[in-house]
Design a protein around this motif. Structure first.
Motif, short mmCIF file in Angstrom:
data_model
loop_
_atom_site.label_atom_id
_atom_site.label_comp_id
_atom_site.label_asym_id
_atom_site.label_seq_id
_atom_site.Cartn_x
_atom_site.Cartn_y
_atom_site.Cartn_z
N ARG A 261 13.18 -7.78 -25.87
CA ARG A 261 11.80 -7.63 -25.41
C ARG A 261 11.68 -6.50 -24.40
NH1 ARG A 261 9.46 -13.78 -24.88
NH2 ARG A 261 9.57 -14.23 -27.10
N ALA A 262 12.75 -6.26 -23.65
CA ALA A 262 12.73 -5.19 -22.66
C ALA A 262 12.54 -3.83 -23.33
CB ALA A 262 14.03 -5.20 -21.84
N THR A 263 13.10 -3.65 -24.52
CA THR A 263 12.91 -2.40 -25.26
C THR A 263 11.44 -2.21 -25.61
OG1 THR A 263 15.14 -2.58 -26.17
CG2 THR A 263 13.62 -1.07 -27.28
N GLY A 264 10.80 -3.27 -26.09
CA GLY A 264 9.37 -3.21 -26.38
C GLY A 264 8.55 -2.95 -25.14
N ALA A 265 8.93 -3.57 -24.02
CA ALA A 265 8.21 -3.37 -22.76
C ALA A 265 8.35 -1.92 -22.29
CB ALA A 265 8.71 -4.33 -21.70
N CYS A 266 9.55 -1.35 -22.42
CA CYS A 266 9.74 0.06 -22.03
C CYS A 266 8.88 0.98 -22.89
CB CYS A 266 11.21 0.44 -22.16
SG CYS A 266 12.27 -0.30 -20.91
N LEU B 236 6.06 0.19 -24.38
CA LEU B 236 4.67 -0.04 -24.00
C LEU B 236 4.34 0.69 -22.70
CD1 LEU B 236 1.96 -1.45 -24.49
CD2 LEU B 236 2.87 -3.44 -23.28
N VAL C 197 2.62 -4.43 -28.24
CA VAL C 197 2.57 -5.76 -27.62
C VAL C 197 3.37 -6.76 -28.46
CG1 VAL C 197 1.01 -7.67 -27.03
CG2 VAL C 197 0.40 -5.33 -26.42
N CYS D 11 6.89 -6.61 -27.57
CA CYS D 11 7.16 -7.24 -26.27
C CYS D 11 7.19 -8.77 -26.37
CB CYS D 11 6.09 -6.86 -25.26
SG CYS D 11 6.09 -5.13 -24.82
N LEU D 12 6.41 -9.35 -27.26
CA LEU D 12 6.23 -10.80 -27.28
C LEU D 12 6.91 -11.52 -28.43
CD1 LEU D 12 2.43 -10.91 -26.35
CD2 LEU D 12 4.41 -11.12 -24.83
#
Length: 156
Positions: free
Chosen positions: A48-53, A55, A132, A135-136
């Motif tokens: 999820r951290a990859t998706g957050a980065c 985003l 998103v 991230c989720l």
């Protein structure tokens, strides 16, 4: 898991845009089950951290474009420079093609997500919907991989 590799299409898309990805997206077979083990690359990309980065980087770049961008110049270049025109239309085309391809359906099935509302929320919000989702989304279950490995090994 496909009959052909995705990387040549990805490399080509860096030079030609979504046009090079279209054959891959059209001819790939739906694959809602993954057989194999998670390698280090998949473990990093699935976090999820990859998706957050991704985003946060997208929000930062978009914010920079809104604050420091010259929109009048962009509109002028859109109509007079073929590259700017093509890359803008390429982005719009990819936003339209993403929900039509089976990539997102396959990923949702692998993660056990059956709610079609998730699909439509992600599909109807270009760029930010998929970010998103990255991230989720839940992680791919480890036991699934181990069961598939055991099944594959028993068949061999």
């Amino acid at each position: 898991m496909q009959n052909f590799r995705a990387w040549p299409y990805f490399i080509g898309s860096n030079f030609t845009g979504v046009i090079c990805l279209l054959p891959y997206l059209i001819f790939r077979k739906s694959n809602q089950v993954f057989y194999g083990t998670k390698d280090q690359w998949l473990l990093i990309l699935e976090q999820r951290a990859t998706g957050a980065c991704l985003l946060v980087a997208t929000i930062g770049l978009l914010g920079y474009a809104v604050i420091a961008g010259n929109w009048e110049d962009y509109i002028q270049q859109f109509f007079h420079k073929p590259f700017v025109h093509l890359i803008s239309l390429d982005f719009c085309l990819m936003c339209l093609i993403f929900p039509i391809s089976s990539l997102f359906d396959d990923d949702m099935a692998r993660r056990g997500l059956k709610d079609k509302r998730i699909f439509w929320v992600v599909a109807l919000f270009p760029l930010f919907g998929p970010l998103v989702y990255l991230c989720l989304r839940p992680s791919l279950p480890e036991t699934f991989f181990k069961e598939c490995d055991a099944t594959a090994n028993s068949l061999l």
